[in-house]
Design a protein around this motif. Structure first.
Motif, short mmCIF file in Angstrom:
data_model
loop_
_atom_site.label_atom_id
_atom_site.label_comp_id
_atom_site.label_asym_id
_atom_site.label_seq_id
_atom_site.Cartn_x
_atom_site.Cartn_y
_atom_site.Cartn_z
N LEU A 192 70.96 -18.44 83.98
CA LEU A 192 71.44 -19.66 83.32
C LEU A 192 72.82 -20.00 83.88
CD1 LEU A 192 70.45 -19.07 79.58
CD2 LEU A 192 69.20 -20.36 81.33
N ASP A 247 69.22 -24.48 83.61
CA ASP A 247 68.52 -23.39 84.29
C ASP A 247 68.96 -23.33 85.75
OD1 ASP A 247 67.16 -25.41 85.63
OD2 ASP A 247 65.34 -25.22 84.46
N PHE A 277 68.95 -26.98 79.84
CA PHE A 277 68.26 -25.89 79.15
C PHE A 277 67.99 -26.28 77.71
CE2 PHE A 277 68.59 -21.99 76.52
CZ PHE A 277 67.47 -21.32 76.98
#
Length: 498
Positions: free
Chosen positions: A29, A43, A49
């Motif tokens: 991440l 991501d 995300f």
């Protein structure tokens, strides 16, 4: 042939990105903190995300800007954020839970936050001489401050984690405007290590089987190299050697490792200076922009390197310039001991100046810019031919489609093209977040549809497109209009589709 492309990261706006961080454990991440007060999570492809069970992207917002970020090494979902007003937040990006949001210890901008390698402690340093160490209480699962140090007459300018025993224990070295270098330990102790005669602008820790070294570079470009044992005892290896001219007001030096014991410095000059800090008898050298321009073309007049980042896994050195370019070199050796071992790679031109660069664990280079952020990836540029229809990627923004004995067309669907493929009468181009499908006839090429979908792998058979991206990690079969016709399930134990 391979090439490097840059793609914009999905962030809430286009504000300057001030700080970034990559998670150190899977999944990879990326966190970006911008000048509008947002900390956004994406991501490894740069897509926003969205936590499972949520419809909204993971974003933490306040009225002040973030200044430092660090993921917990034992969890990819726990992020410590330091803010401009001195507040410290520990944020779980999937649940949205905040273990702590404290502004009582620090009331000045947070300069540095860093977890110990075992994930048990996190150090926080602000610019006005306050250092604190925190841990997570196992019973309450809350972030608890264990120790704090107040240095009211000290201005902290740099910091780095040190571990003389390579045991992950909590020790941090901080460099001060007055030239002092001090070590703070998670057990509450502190120790003066050494001092330079000018403000400390950079600290690096080198660990190895036989040689642990703490390296400091001052504003006057004086170098200090000390060995450091588990008790905090230091032995001078080098002290006071000048690396270059004294920095002018407002200038900073960027220092980094570009191989075991090889330290590079960037100060805005038209070169990188490289020093072997482990071997006094080894030759130092420079990597010049003039040599780079001679190898790949272009003009280096008036251009200077402001900061760098190095990937030891890819052996690629990236250098950001004051004109908005990112220059790239690949090392022929695991440790390049001379300039000739660095092979120039064609540069990237950004749409705004780079502020921070960092290589992620999946081999992606993140670039924080004056307007948003970008990821740089290495892609395979190729071509495919099926029964007389051929597609060839010519650049990161251009694909050529040819029909034997018939039409030839150049497609320019957008920048950041990552791949192309075809069947006998369909051509497909994708960027990672979008797919363009074209009908190829004997005398014309026409756009069939544009599909907004993240994709890591793609194939075409007759009229249908197959992409990775099912909710269970499977393959989606798309119809001519881009809608999902079917889903092919795959065993998640087999890994990701590539």
């Amino acid at each position: 042939m391979t090439m490097f492309i840059d793609a914009k990261v999905q962030l809430p706006g286009a504000a300057p990105v001030l700080c970034t961080a990559w998670s150190k454990s899977s999944p990879a991440l990326f966190a970006a903190g911008d000048n509008d007060g947002n900390v956004s999570i994406t991501d490894s492809q740069g897509n926003a995300f969205v936590p499972r069970g949520s419809k909204a992207a993971a974003v933490k917002s306040r009225s002040v800007s973030p200044t430092a970020l660090c993921f917990r090494p034992t969890s990819p979902y726990e992020l410590v954020i330091g803010w401009k007003d001195g507040t410290v937040t520990c944020w779980h990006v999937t649940s949205g839970m905040e273990r702590s949001e404290d502004s009582l210890v620090h009331d000045e901008p947070i300069l540095h936050c860093e977890w110990t390698t075992d994930g048990n402690h996190v150090f926080i340093c602000d610019v006005k001489g306050k250092v604190s160490v925190w841990s997570i209480d196992r019973k309450s699962n809350k972030l608890v401050m264990e120790h704090k140090w107040m240095k009211p007459k000290t201005i902290i300018s740099s910091a780095c984690l040190v571990s003389p025993n390579s045991d992950g224990a909590g020790r941090i070295a901080v460099g001060c405007e007055g030239g002092a270098v001090i070590m703070f330990c998670a057990d509450g102790t502190e120790k003066d290590l050494f001092a330079l005669d000018a403000s400390v602008h950079g600290l690096l820790w080198h660990t190895g089987k036989a040689k642990n070294r703490l390296v400091a570079v001052a504003r006057n470009m004086a170098l200090a190299v000390y060995s450091l044992d588990a008790e905090g005892n230091t032995t001078a290896i080098t002290h006071g050697m000048r690396l270059g001219a004294t920095l002018r007001p407002g200038e900073r030096v960027s220092i980094l490792w570009i191989g075991a014991g090889m330290m590079a410095t960037a100060t805005g000059e038209s070169m990188l200076r490289v020093f072997n800090v482990l071997d006094d008898d080894a030759d130092n050298y420079i990597i010049s922009l003039a040599d780079y321009a001679a190898a790949v073309g272009g003009n280096d007049q008036g251009e200077g390197i402001v900061h760098c980042s190095y990937s030891s896994t890819k052996r690629i050195l990236a250098a950001a310039t004051n004109s908005g370019r990112v220059l790239l070199w690949r090392s022929r050796q695991e440790v390049a001991v001379e300039a000739e071992q660095w092979v120039p790679i064609p540069p990237l031109q950004l749409d705004s100046r780079s502020l921070v660069m960092d290589w992620g664990p999946v081999g992606t280079l993140s670039i924080a810019q004056q307007s948003g952020a970008s990821f740089v990836e290495q892609i395979l540029v190729g071509s495919k031919c099926v029964e007389g229809t051929c597609v060839t990627q010519m650049s990161s923004a251009e694909v050529v489609v040819e029909r034997v004995g018939g039409v030839a067309a150049t497609l320019k669907p957008g920048s950041n093209v990552r791949g192309c493929t075809c069947s006998d009468d369909v051509a497909v181009v994708w960027t990672g977040t979008q797919i363009w499908a074209y009908d190829v006839g004997p005398s014309s090429v026409s756009e069939r549809c544009t599909i907004n979908r993240s994709v890591r792998a793609l194939a075409v058979y007759t009229q249908r497109i197959y992409v990775s991206g099912g909710e269970t990690g499977g393959v989606l079969q798309l119809a001519k209009d881009g809608s999902v016709e079917a889903q092919i399930e795959c065993d998640p134990n087999d890994g990701d589709i590539i």
